[in-house]
Design a protein around this motif. Structure first.
Motif, PDB file in Angstrom:
ATOM      1  N   PHE A 167       0.843  -1.202   0.000  1.00 53.82           N
ATOM      2  CA  PHE A 167       0.000   0.000   0.000  1.00 53.82           C
ATOM      3  C   PHE A 167       0.879   1.253   0.000  1.00 53.82           C
ATOM      4  O   PHE A 167       0.658   2.182  -0.786  1.00 53.82           O
ATOM      5  CB  PHE A 167      -0.919   0.009   1.224  1.00 53.82           C
ATOM      6  CG  PHE A 167      -1.286   1.399   1.681  1.00 53.82           C
ATOM      7  CD1 PHE A 167      -2.116   2.206   0.918  1.00 53.82           C
ATOM      8  CD2 PHE A 167      -0.775   1.924   2.872  1.00 53.82           C
ATOM      9  CE1 PHE A 167      -2.435   3.507   1.328  1.00 53.82           C
ATOM     10  CE2 PHE A 167      -1.089   3.205   3.288  1.00 53.82           C
ATOM     11  CZ  PHE A 167      -1.924   3.999   2.518  1.00 53.82           C
ATOM     12  N   TYR A 171       1.062   4.122  -2.883  1.00 50.02           N
ATOM     13  CA  TYR A 171       0.704   5.495  -2.541  1.00 50.02           C
ATOM     14  C   TYR A 171       1.882   6.433  -2.779  1.00 50.02           C
ATOM     15  O   TYR A 171       1.746   7.498  -3.401  1.00 50.02           O
ATOM     16  CB  TYR A 171       0.271   5.565  -1.069  1.00 50.02           C
ATOM     17  CG  TYR A 171      -0.549   6.788  -0.740  1.00 50.02           C
ATOM     18  CD1 TYR A 171      -1.936   6.735  -0.746  1.00 50.02           C
ATOM     19  CD2 TYR A 171       0.052   8.005  -0.435  1.00 50.02           C
ATOM     20  CE1 TYR A 171      -2.703   7.850  -0.449  1.00 50.02           C
ATOM     21  CE2 TYR A 171      -0.699   9.127  -0.145  1.00 50.02           C
ATOM     22  CZ  TYR A 171      -2.083   9.042  -0.152  1.00 50.02           C
ATOM     23  OH  TYR A 171      -2.836  10.154   0.128  1.00 50.02           O
ATOM     24  N   ARG A 220     -13.555  15.256   2.590  1.00 49.90           N
ATOM     25  CA  ARG A 220     -12.353  14.832   3.316  1.00 49.90           C
ATOM     26  C   ARG A 220     -11.559  16.022   3.835  1.00 49.90           C
ATOM     27  O   ARG A 220     -10.731  15.880   4.726  1.00 49.90           O
ATOM     28  CB  ARG A 220     -11.457  13.977   2.418  1.00 49.90           C
ATOM     29  CG  ARG A 220     -10.706  14.731   1.337  1.00 49.90           C
ATOM     30  CD  ARG A 220      -9.799  13.798   0.568  1.00 49.90           C
ATOM     31  NE  ARG A 220      -9.211  14.455  -0.586  1.00 49.90           N
ATOM     32  CZ  ARG A 220      -8.416  13.840  -1.461  1.00 49.90           C
ATOM     33  NH1 ARG A 220      -8.140  12.574  -1.304  1.00 49.90           N
ATOM     34  NH2 ARG A 220      -7.917  14.497  -2.480  1.00 49.90           N
ATOM     35  N   ASP A 232      -5.553  11.321   3.553  1.00 52.83           N
ATOM     36  CA  ASP A 232      -5.884  10.025   2.955  1.00 52.83           C
ATOM     37  C   ASP A 232      -4.894   8.950   3.407  1.00 52.83           C
ATOM     38  O   ASP A 232      -5.283   7.825   3.731  1.00 52.83           O
ATOM     39  CB  ASP A 232      -5.861  10.128   1.429  1.00 52.83           C
ATOM     40  CG  ASP A 232      -7.100  10.803   0.874  1.00 52.83           C
ATOM     41  OD1 ASP A 232      -8.036  11.056   1.653  1.00 52.83           O
ATOM     42  OD2 ASP A 232      -7.125  11.089  -0.337  1.00 52.83           O
ATOM     43  N   ALA A 236      -5.955   5.681   5.609  1.00 51.80           N
ATOM     44  CA  ALA A 236      -5.778   4.373   4.983  1.00 51.80           C
ATOM     45  C   ALA A 236      -4.848   3.494   5.821  1.00 51.80           C
ATOM     46  O   ALA A 236      -5.084   2.288   5.985  1.00 51.80           O
ATOM     47  CB  ALA A 236      -5.217   4.541   3.566  1.00 51.80           C
ATOM     48  N   LEU A 239      -6.701   2.172   8.745  1.00 58.45           N
ATOM     49  CA  LEU A 239      -7.550   1.041   8.353  1.00 58.45           C
ATOM     50  C   LEU A 239      -6.760  -0.258   8.365  1.00 58.45           C
ATOM     51  O   LEU A 239      -7.236  -1.305   8.831  1.00 58.45           O
ATOM     52  CB  LEU A 239      -8.125   1.276   6.952  1.00 58.45           C
ATOM     53  CG  LEU A 239      -9.252   2.295   6.804  1.00 58.45           C
ATOM     54  CD1 LEU A 239      -9.645   2.420   5.331  1.00 58.45           C
ATOM     55  CD2 LEU A 239     -10.469   1.893   7.634  1.00 58.45           C
TER      56      LEU A 239
END
Length: 258
Positions: A167, A171, A220, A232, A236, A239
């Motif tokens: 991830f 990103y 956001r 973001d 993320a 999460l």
């Protein structure tokens, strides 16, 4: 065919005894491998991977291309050395320091993201080489030890590492590309983003998607692209951490039932 396969399978400059080799005699005064690697990183940052060449590097160093080959055999060897060089920029937490594993995962993720954005060419080289230089091995070792402290069983380690750091890789890669594209156009990231949004607005086929996107982006928050990207990324990552916590609980529950 066999020679081609052998060349494709060339493992690593770190395994071939070439990372610290010096050829005898004829080296230009004032030139050494560290200086060559530093100039390589500087050029890659300024001009990008596609424009990098040994001839361009020699010009930067004010030497002949053959002078550089006193220290490395190929451009790939040099790129592999440069990759490990910048991996050493990351500040790694101490897995034995007693910190919460969540904070250490956050720290590692942030350091890796920063590296990818600061050096956009890195993402193109990760996976091309084995990445077994000392700095990358140090990073991998700390990641494994921190993830081991989550409480997940060993069989879940690689999946967890992949979830978090693939991830971050994706990103950071996209964020780095955005910054590079803006810089190439002589614009700030905010100016480039606004130009892109204006261009998309003029495309009728994108109207519905764009309207939904505007609503999502407004929800956001964030006045700048950097603020939006940061929010973001943080959410993320949280999460993923929450997912690890949930899987730890699930594994514990399953073990209790058995």
């Amino acid at each position: 065919m066999a020679k081609t396969a052998e060349k494709a399978a060339r493992s690593s400059v770190w395994l071939e005894g070439k990372a610290h080799r010096r050829r005898g005699g004829g080296q230009p005064s004032g030139l050494d491998l560290d200086r060559i690697i530093e100039a390589t990183v500087r050029l890659l940052d300024a001009e990008g991977l596609p424009k990098f060449s040994m001839r361009r590097l020699a010009g930067e160093l004010n030497v002949t291309a053959m002078s550089v080959y006193w220290y490395v055999d190929t451009k790939d060897d040099l790129l592999e050395l440069a990759l490990d060089k910048v991996m050493g920029e990351m500040r790694l937490p101490d897995p034995d320091a007693g910190e919460d594993w969540r904070d250490q995962v956050r720290a590692l993720a942030r350091e890796y993201r920063t590296l990818l954005v600061r050096h956009p060419w890195v993402s193109a080289l990760v996976g091309v080489f084995l990445n077994i230089g000392p700095n990358n091995l140090a990073f991998s070792r700390v990641v494994q030890r921190v993830v081991r402290r989550t409480g997940l069983p060993a069989k879940r380690m690689t999946s967890t590492i992949s979830a978090v750091f693939q991830f971050v890789y994706g990103y950071g890669t996209l964020e780095g590309h955005l910054a590079s594209r803006a810089s190439a156009g002589g614009m700030s990231v905010d100016e480039y983003f606004q130009q892109a949004m204006d261009t998309v607005t003029a495309a009728p086929q994108a109207a519905d998607v764009l309207q939904e996107s505007r609503e999502i982006m407004a929800a956001r928050g964030g006045d700048t692209v950097a603020e939006m990207l940061e929010r973001d990324f943080v959410f993320a990552l949280e999460l993923l951490i929450a997912g690890i916590e949930a899987m730890v609980a699930r594994e514990a529950e399953a073990a209790g039932e058995n």
